[in-house]
Scaffold this active site. Structure first.
Site, short mmCIF file in Angstrom:
data_model
loop_
_atom_site.label_atom_id
_atom_site.label_comp_id
_atom_site.label_asym_id
_atom_site.label_seq_id
_atom_site.Cartn_x
_atom_site.Cartn_y
_atom_site.Cartn_z
N GLU A 82 26.17 50.42 33.71
CA GLU A 82 25.34 50.86 32.58
C GLU A 82 24.60 52.18 32.87
OE1 GLU A 82 22.72 47.69 31.41
OE2 GLU A 82 24.35 46.38 30.84
N TYR B 27 25.30 42.84 24.50
CA TYR B 27 24.22 41.87 24.23
C TYR B 27 23.93 41.74 22.74
CZ TYR B 27 23.68 41.43 29.19
OH TYR B 27 23.95 41.14 30.51
N GLU C 90 29.60 41.84 31.37
CA GLU C 90 28.34 41.10 31.18
C GLU C 90 28.24 40.67 29.73
OE1 GLU C 90 24.63 43.01 32.23
OE2 GLU C 90 25.51 43.80 34.09
N HIS D 181 24.19 49.68 40.90
CA HIS D 181 23.51 48.94 39.82
C HIS D 181 22.01 49.25 39.96
CE1 HIS D 181 23.89 45.24 37.04
NE2 HIS D 181 22.64 45.64 36.93
N ARG E 58 31.29 39.10 40.02
CA ARG E 58 30.86 40.50 40.02
C ARG E 58 29.46 40.56 40.61
NH1 ARG E 58 28.10 43.81 35.51
NH2 ARG E 58 28.15 45.85 36.50
O1 IFM Z 1 19.75 42.09 33.81
C1 IFM Z 1 20.43 43.10 33.13
C2 IFM Z 1 21.49 43.72 34.01
O2 IFM Z 1 20.96 44.19 35.21
C3 IFM Z 1 22.17 44.86 33.30
N1 IFM Z 1 22.61 44.47 31.99
C4 IFM Z 1 21.70 43.75 31.14
C5 IFM Z 1 21.08 42.59 31.88
C6 IFM Z 1 20.10 41.82 30.96
O3 IFM Z 1 19.07 42.67 30.57
#
Ligand code: IFM
Length: 452
Positions: free
Chosen positions: A172, A302, A365, A127, A83
């Site tokens: 996001e 996360y 992610e 992004h 990705r």
């Molecule tokens: O680095 C970022 C990414 O660009 C978007 N999601 C979270 C990651 C870590 O902070």
């Protein structure tokens, strides 16, 4: 704790995809090369104090020139899919109109290189690196930016659509709205608080219009990636804390998922917003956003978020809280609590909330920041989160893939190069790539899944 060997991971379905992710501004560098126009991040990093130690993405991992070496690293991992994101101002330097063929050539080479290595390309269109020219016209506060995203989607699909079958429209959008437009800690650096809400709708409308442009060009699967978090309360929480948690959940988790999956916005009265987000929502928009339905939902996870009732000067209907001292959580180098079971909670929660309206999920992610090469802490983190995905599948959630953030150490936005998310360490002076212990762990985990 020394993690169990990948051999002891649960066996995932054969169709489950193993991947890694990056994003254009975070890895490519070549910020002014081959006709690329400036993005809002090229502008933002020049503001004094905006990024720690004044770091910029001007060179980043120099992936623009070193992509072949990076594909070899991916091949070494045995990845099914990669990705990456496409830099909008590399393709349309002014955001609209004039096309820069050298920008398209780069992604052409990248896609061909990936396919030759047996890796599926999964591009994200947006992004966070909006062309600066569009920001000067109002950025995502303007409805027209949604139409520009669709124009750009058509241009890249005309060039890559014969080989790229799967697209992610947005990355996001909540984080982009909140950090970029509400709090001003990311580009474009506006601090509008609830005045940022139209940015949500315009990104979603952009998704709907871009998805239509991609489908017209034969796209098979269209996803959007949302950052989602289980919202948690502290011990002893009361009524006001619960109301705050509900308000936060509406903003972080539902503001983007509800319109996409249910065709309506959640109740945002706690933010003083009217149903049409202060005039941003027009007739037909929600249909465009929600149908045809997404082919998959990208979920970035996360950590959970702890919420309390707002203090007197909060300005928002919630306050962010530190995780409770008990039971105590490991922290990444970023200070983020390590809570793998939060991912199972999140996935089963999405299934309960959306039922049959929830399409298959891909974890687009998940990862952590640790600097060391012998990064057992990252192995622990990944091991725990992969198991958390297995538990969600076991509980009946349709999850189709898992992508580590990130393949490489890269430009971590306002933190510059201080946070190291890579399976591969990058020395930003020499551009030397050194695979970490977690690289070997992920390679072995993937091999075990592929070959038993
Ligand atoms: O680095 C970022 C990414 O660009 C978007 N999601 C979270 C990651 C870590 O902070």
């Amino acid at each position: 704790m020394i993690p169990l060997s990948p051999r002891q991971l649960p066996q995932f379905p054969a169709v489950f995809e193993w991947g890694a992710a990056t994003a254009a501004y975070q890895v490519e560098g070549a910020a002014e090369e081959d006709g690329k126009g400036p993005s809002i991040w090229d502008a933002f990093v020049r503001r004094p104090g905006a990024v720690r130690d004044g770091h910029t993405g001007a060179t980043a991992c120099d992936h623009y020139h070193r992509y072949a070496e990076d594909i070899a690293l991916m091949r070494g991992l045995g990845l099914d899919a990669y990705r990456f994101s496409i830099s909008w101002p590399r393709i349309l330097p002014e955001g609209t109109g004039r096309i820069e063929p050298r920008g398209l050539d780069f992604y052409d080479r990248l896609v061909d290189g990936l396919l030759a290595a047996g890796i599926s390309p999964v591009p994200t269109l947006f992004h966070w690196d909006l062309p600066q020219a569009l920001e000067e016209g109002g950025g995502w506060l303007e409805r027209d930016t949604a139409y520009r995203l669709a124009e750009y989607a058509g241009v890249v699909a005309d060039r890559l659509g014969d080989r790229v079958r799967r697209w992610i429209t947005l990355n996001e959008p909540f984080v982009h709205m909140a950090f970029g437009y509400a709090f001003g800690v990311h580009a474009p650096g506006r601090a509008l608080l609830t005045g940022a809400l139209p940015v949500a709708h315009h990104q979603l409308l952009g998704h709907g219009l871009a998805a239509a442009a991609l489908r017209e060009r034969g796209a098979e699967r269209i996803l959007t990636t949302n950052n989602c978090t289980p919202v948690r309360l502290l011990p002893g929480a009361g009524e006001a804390d619960r109301a705050a948690a509900e308000a936060y959940d509406a903003l972080h988790n539902r503001l983007f998922n509800d319109p996409l999956l249910l065709g309506r916005y959640p109740d945002l009265k706690a933010y003083g917003a009217s149903e049409d987000l202060d005039g941003a929502v027009r007739d037909g928009d929600l249909d465009l956003i929600s149908s045809p339905p997404l082919d998959g939902l990208g979920v970035n996870y996360y950590n959970p978020t702890w919420i309390t009732a707002p203090g007197p000067d909060a300005g928002l209907p919630f306050d962010l809280a530190e995780p409770p001292a008990e039971p105590g959580y490991e922290r990444t180098a970023f200070g983020w609590p390590v809570v793998p079971e939060g991912l199972t909670e999140l996935l089963t929660g999405l299934r309960s909330r959306y039922g049959d309206a929830l399409p298959p999920i891909t974890i687009t992610e998940n990862g952590c920041s640790y600097p060391e090469l012998d990064d057992r802490r990252r192995i622990d983190y990944l091991d725990g989160h992969v198991r958390a995905v297995a538990a969600a599948i076991e509980a009946g959630v349709d999850v189709r893939g898992y992508y580590v953030w990130s393949l490489l150490d890269n430009f971590e936005w306002a933190e510059g190069y201080h946070q190291r998310f890579g399976l591969v360490q990058v020395d930003f002076e020499t551009q030397t790539r050194t695979p970490r212990e977690s690289y070997a762990w992920y390679r072995d985990a993937i091999a075990t899944q592929h070959h038993g």
